[in-house]
Write a protein that holds these residues in place. Structure first.
Motif, mmCIF file in Angstrom:
data_model
loop_
_atom_site.group_PDB
_atom_site.id
_atom_site.type_symbol
_atom_site.label_atom_id
_atom_site.label_comp_id
_atom_site.label_asym_id
_atom_site.label_seq_id
_atom_site.Cartn_x
_atom_site.Cartn_y
_atom_site.Cartn_z
ATOM 1 N N VAL A 49 0.851 -1.185 0.000
ATOM 2 C CA VAL A 49 0.000 0.000 0.000
ATOM 3 C C VAL A 49 0.892 1.242 0.000
ATOM 4 N N PRO A 50 0.644 2.207 -0.867
ATOM 5 C CA PRO A 50 1.472 3.410 -0.903
ATOM 6 C C PRO A 50 1.432 4.160 0.427
ATOM 7 N N GLU A 51 2.472 4.926 0.691
ATOM 8 C CA GLU A 51 2.542 5.713 1.915
ATOM 9 C C GLU A 51 2.450 7.206 1.593
ATOM 10 N N VAL A 52 1.744 7.930 2.418
ATOM 11 C CA VAL A 52 1.657 9.378 2.264
ATOM 12 C C VAL A 52 3.053 9.987 2.417
ATOM 13 N N GLY A 53 3.391 10.905 1.526
ATOM 14 C CA GLY A 53 4.687 11.550 1.583
ATOM 15 C C GLY A 53 5.749 10.889 0.738
ATOM 16 N N SER A 54 5.435 9.731 0.136
ATOM 17 C CA SER A 54 6.400 9.069 -0.736
ATOM 18 C C SER A 54 6.385 9.709 -2.118
ATOM 19 N N CYS A 55 7.505 9.609 -2.825
ATOM 20 C CA CYS A 55 7.649 10.216 -4.143
ATOM 21 C C CYS A 55 7.991 9.155 -5.181
#
Length: 291
Positions: A49-55
């Motif tokens: 699951v993607p994480e908030v703040g990742s680029c």
């Protein structure tokens, strides 16, 4: 047709014109001819699951491979995740679910940035898992922020370094602009400092109803103008009858994004051949052409 301009309540004839290997006989090195042994198990795909703040250094797309790894935001990248939400149910998300996800992205992204995303030279993209991950149980959606070289060109994506959370460069703010017309069409709209001579200014943003088709008829465009005008009265501090002395540009998302559920519309006030050297915000019309 990407956008349109109207002079007051009269539908004008000005339209915004946006610029907007062969197969070998052998197996490649490292290939063993077995297809299934290199697949990632369904449970693993679901669990990523993607994480908030990742680029990410990949270009925005409606759906992405869950296994694509993020890069440090201090390095060059194209997208930054401002929020991660969750779909409910097992069916692929339709227009209603996508519209609800966009609305959630709008709200949560404002919390992440410290203001609505459209205030800056940014775009907000909704990204969902690819079909295989969805079939494996993945139900997340990503709210990706992308910097663009111009707020009015949907694919003018540009690489950036550093996070958008916290302090942002002043040059990233979207405020005033210069509109150039050719042959009764708006040929370009370029951001400019409000203290310099300019003939246009961004005044707001809204999302059209999910049931609204991409505007083609005068009646459909008028519905967009009306909402832009309502936003403008509050921004400038004038009545609706006063506002119609000016022209309004309604700038919707490009047709492909609209069809995917993105109903964003930017609103711009336009002075035509006249120019000012200040913002229209809170002026109550004082010093503006037509007042």
């Amino acid at each position: 047709m990407r956008g349109r301009l109207t002079a007051g309540m009269t539908l004008a004839a000005l339209l915004l014109n946006v610029a907007l290997a062969g197969c070998g006989s052998g197996l490649p090195a490292g290939a063993d001819g077995e297809l299934a042994d290199d697949w990632v198990p369904m449970a693993q795909v679901k669990g990523i699951v993607p994480e908030v703040g990742s680029c990410f250094d990949s270009r925005p797309a409606p759906s992405v491979n869950s296994l694509v790894k993020p890069v440090p935001c201090g390095e060059k990248h194209l997208a930054e995740v401002a929020h991660v939400g969750t779909f409910t149910g097992d069916d692929d998300p339709g227009p209603e679910q996508l519209a609800a996800a966009y609305a959630e992205c709008d709200t949560k992204t404002a919390d992440y940035l410290g203001g609505p995303w459209w205030r800056w030279r940014l775009q907000l993209h909704l990204t969902i898992p690819m079909s295989r991950a969805w079939e494996g149980g993945a139900r997340w959606f990503r709210c990706d922020l992308v910097e663009v070289s111009s707020a009015n060109f949907d694919e003018a994506w540009t690489e950036r370094t550093g996070s958008l959370k916290g302090d942002k460069p002043a040059a990233l703010l979207v405020g005033c602009a210069n509109a150039v017309s050719k042959n009764d069409r708006i040929d370009s709209l370029t951001e400019a400092p409000c203290s310099s001579a300019h003939n246009a200014e961004y005044i707001g943003f809204f999302r059209a109803p999910r049931t609204m088709p991409y505007p083609e008829s005068d009646r459909q465009w008028f519905a967009l103008y009306r909402q832009c005008s309502e936003l403008a009265t509050g921004y400038v501090g004038v009545t609706m009858s006063q506002w119609y002395r000016l022209s309004t540009i309604a700038w919707p998302a490009y047709p492909e994004a609209w069809a995917a559920g993105d109903r964003r519309v930017r609103c711009v006030v336009y002075f035509g051949t006249k120019k000012v050297k200040k913002t229209v915000k809170g002026t109550k019309g004082k010093g503006l052409p037509g007042f």
